[in-house]
Write an enzyme that holds these catalytic residues in place. Structure first.
Site, PDB file in Angstrom:
ATOM      1  N   ASP A 197      23.783  38.586  33.648  1.00 19.91           N
ATOM      2  CA  ASP A 197      23.137  39.785  34.163  1.00 19.91           C
ATOM      3  C   ASP A 197      23.483  39.968  35.644  1.00 19.91           C
ATOM      4  O   ASP A 197      23.429  39.015  36.426  1.00 19.91           O
ATOM      5  CB  ASP A 197      21.620  39.637  33.978  1.00 19.91           C
ATOM      6  CG  ASP A 197      20.832  40.787  34.530  1.00 19.91           C
ATOM      7  OD1 ASP A 197      21.046  41.919  34.083  1.00 19.91           O
ATOM      8  OD2 ASP A 197      19.987  40.551  35.425  1.00 19.91           O
ATOM      9  N   GLU A 224      28.218  41.274  33.498  1.00 21.02           N
ATOM     10  CA  GLU A 224      27.806  42.637  33.808  1.00 21.02           C
ATOM     11  C   GLU A 224      28.309  42.863  35.233  1.00 21.02           C
ATOM     12  O   GLU A 224      27.741  42.304  36.183  1.00 21.02           O
ATOM     13  CB  GLU A 224      26.288  42.800  33.732  1.00 21.02           C
ATOM     14  CG  GLU A 224      25.826  44.212  34.026  1.00 21.02           C
ATOM     15  CD  GLU A 224      24.312  44.356  34.009  1.00 21.02           C
ATOM     16  OE1 GLU A 224      23.835  45.415  33.557  1.00 21.02           O
ATOM     17  OE2 GLU A 224      23.609  43.435  34.455  1.00 21.02           O
TER      18      GLU A 224
END
Length: 703
Positions: free
Chosen positions: A344, A383
């Site tokens: 993330d 990401e």
């Protein structure tokens, strides 16, 4: 009494002599180990860790055993503007906890500061309600570590939520629904294998603490991006069956997935913690050594850098913080059977030292993974953006990494859904072609392969596929933020009606567009990623930021998916399965090499871009029009099983009218059309030199 014990390994480690405790807190003046009863509510002993080695406080509790519940109190000055937030009145969770007791309820007794005077230390003791660790028993039968198992060109990702996937699944026993055990049920894995999925990508499963704001509204951080226990599986996804533990049930789930020849990836959050900003709770790292673990503002040590948009950022330039992350990753790979990780807001992990906060693909974190004999063999997915300065880094991660490609998402939405929206996100043929062939501008460097591009149309963050063609506007009032949260520019198309409709024309157009988008995704070069439920027609009623909706908004509705072959869910699931089968049959569609813009002299072109009349595309053609054909020929298009030379033709028409395509020489058969009335089904239909491709549809033919 404690004996000195050892500074390694960190955490609580059962031995023949007892349990060894080790905590990294180099700025502490004293550390107390607090022992509790089995419920975690009653403090029974406070034992001073008298041994300290290189900033590690440690001690051995003779005769200590697995199951023991404990926490820490760390003593040192309270000087917030210098980054020091020590408060021995607050019991602290071991960041290496393998199992966590209790839950954070958002009450202000968890605050390290006085809620009425934030510059002062709060003196209320929270031991009875604080999060605590339970000493975990060592594994009796350690298995082989997880690792990438699927060839890069064969991989099909499927992003899912452990609870949402099975909470309403009628074929999963009721006590197992929404759990790790439920996800391992044969009916669940059968469905995914029928779809052609090779790799399950689970949303966060590490132990979380929900934000105070959400708790006060009766909500929770359902998505799970609020980690506080990086070694502990989230217990809310455990079935609670007697004789099992969250970790044991997770490992059994991993084994079941591996038994199917599939991969297991988990979404991990090492960019920030659940302790949020300077007004957030003191649960663990903040009270252990705030200035060590977090990025603090250089102008005021009481404030945090907020590149993750959640109030704080972990500081991976500090060796002890990097060690925490690496130890956690190795735990999940070696002990829990995880084959890969989706990181993330990954640029946070690669930002430089305090005087240079820029992203560096050679940062210590990336170097540590690259040299690690276990982690370097796992699947690594970034990401590639965060909210900090220069935070958008698509295509800049090291070789071997995959990256979520949001430009692919926006281009395909703009191409298929916005042709009648001049200038408002509309994408042309040139953009379509660039993304269809794995975004070489971003990824064709440093030896990176086309598979580095993780292509997706939808993900957890945003509209579902059904909502993408049903809503022009977000409908997020249930999140309690006045519909201000979530992205406001979704490149969606409601097909003339906002939300549900019983108009046959609207429903037919929505199905047509969903099929076109899914086909484009599965036929594009790169690594495709499906969002769980898109094959079922799942809707979130227009909520494009359902992070706090632990209810039927996000739980997949399975009714009719298997029992009614004529249902939308059954039809779309079968369509996705056909697309995956076509992808497997056509090596050109998953080529591991980049298609050259100009093939070497004397070499037959592997790919040709053609106008509908069969002539090569010219520079002017790329600027206008909405239709083209993509011809894959040569050795890269051969059938892998038989070695037979074959060619594939993808015909694309995003315009409002039917387009006739003139076919190249050879005997062509139509294998699939995204137009339901034109689709040949499972029996390829011979073509006579031309092919009709209806509006807003795609067809694929082969020789």
């Amino acid at each position: 009494m404690l004996s000195p014990g050892h500074p390694f390994p960190l955490g609580a480690t059962p031995t023949k002599q007892g349990v060894n405790f080790a905590l990294a807190a180099p700025a502490a003046q004293a550390v107390e180990l607090c022992i509790f009863d089995a419920t975690g509510k009653n403090e029974q002993q406070r034992l001073k860790l008298s041994a300290q080695t290189d900033g590690i406080w440690h001690g051995l509790l003779p005769n200590g055993k697995p199951g023991l519940v404990y926490g820490y109190r760390v003593h040192s000055p309270w000087l917030p503007h210098e980054g020091k937030r020590f408060n021995p009145c607050k019991l602290l969770l071991d960041p290496y906890a393998r199992e966590i007791v209790g839950s954070y309820d958002g009450s202000d007794i968890f605050l390290g500061h006085d809620p009425a005077s934030p510059a002062e230390r709060d003196t209320r003791d929270n031991a009875s309600v604080a999060l605590k660790a339970r000493v975990a028993a060592p594994s009796n039968a350690p298995a082989a570590p997880g690792h990438a198992r699927i060839a890069a060109g064969d991989r099909v990702l499927y992003e899912l939520h452990v609870k949402g996937q099975t909470k309403l699944h009628p074929a999963v026993p009721a006590p197992l629904r929404g759990s790790y055990a439920g996800l391992a049920e044969p009916a669940v894995l059968d469905h995914l294998q029928r779809l052609g999925v090779t790799t399950l990508s689970l949303m966060p499963v590490q132990h979380r603490a929900d934000e105070q704001r959400l708790l006060h509204m009766g909500l929770s951080n359902y998505w799970g991006y609020s980690t506080i226990g990086w070694f502990a599986p989230e217990a809310r996804y455990w079935s609670g069956r007697p004789g099992t533990t969250p970790a044991g049930e997770f490992r059994a789930m991993a084994d079941a997935i591996h038994a199917r020849g599939m991969e297991l990836v988990i979404d991990v959050v090492y960019n920030h913690s659940a302790e949020t900003d300077e007004f957030g709770p003191t649960l663990s790292l903040r009270g252990i050594d705030n200035a060590l673990y977090y990025r603090l503002r250089p102008d005021d040590g009481a404030l945090y850098e907020n590149w993750a948009g959640t109030g704080n950022c972990l500081d991976l330039t500090e060796p002890r913080v990097l060690q925490l992350v690496m130890d956690s990753l190795r735990f999940w790979a070696c002990e829990m059977g995880v084959d890969g990780f989706r990181f993330d807001l990954a640029p946070v992990l690669g930002r430089g030292a305090k005087n240079n906060n820029g992203f560096d693909p050679r940062a210590p974190f990336f170097a540590a993974i690259a040299q690690d004999p276990v982690l370097s063999r796992t699947l690594l997915i970034a990401e590639p953006w965060d909210l900090g300065p220069g935070g958008y880094r698509l295509g800049e991660f090291p070789p071997g990494w995959l990256e979520w490609n949001d430009r692919y998402r926006d281009t395909q939405r703009g191409f298929w859904l916005r042709q009648d929206h001049e200038g408002d996100g509309k994408a042309g043929l040139g953009d379509f072609a660039q993304r269809f062939t794995a975004s070489s501008t971003q990824f064709a460097h440093d030896g990176r392969a086309p598979s580095a591009s993780v292509n997706f149309i939808t993900a957890h963050d945003g509209f579902t596929l059904r909502d993408l063609v049903s809503y022009d506007e977000r409908h997020n009032l249930a999140n309690g933020e006045g519909n201000r949260d979530g992205h406001g520019h979704n490149l969606s198309n409601n097909c003339g009606v906002e939300g549900p409709s019983d108009d046959p024309g609207v429903l037919a157009l929505r199905e047509r567009l969903r099929r076109a988008l899914l086909a484009t995704l599965m036929l594009s070069q790169g690594t495709p990623m499906l969002l769980a439920g898109d094959e079922l027609g799942h809707t979130q009623q227009g909520n494009n930021n359902a992070y706090c909706q632990d209810n039927e908004t996000t739980w997949l509705a399975w009714i009719g998916a298997a029992s009614d072959p004529a249902s939308d869910a059954a039809r779309m699931s079968a369509f996705v399965a056909r697309l995956a089968a076509l992808r497997r049959e056509a090596p050109a569609l998953r080529s591991a090499r980049w298609w050259p813009a100009e093939p070497p002299e004397g070499t037959p072109p592997g790919i040709r871009w053609l106008r509908p009349d069969g002539e090569p595309m010219t520079p002017a053609d790329w600027q206008t029009g909405t239709a083209l054909a993509i011809l894959f020929a040569g050795s890269d298009a051969s059938d892998e099983a038989s070695g037979k030379q074959s060619a594939w033709l993808v015909m694309v028409n995003a315009g409002p009218d039917t387009v006739q395509f003139r076919l190249p020489g050879g005997g062509w058969r139509l294998c699939l059309s995204t137009d339901p009335g034109h689709d040949p089904g499972n029996l390829a239909r011979p073509l006579d030199g031309t092919a009709q491709v209806p509006f807003s549809s795609l067809g694929i033919a082969r020789t």
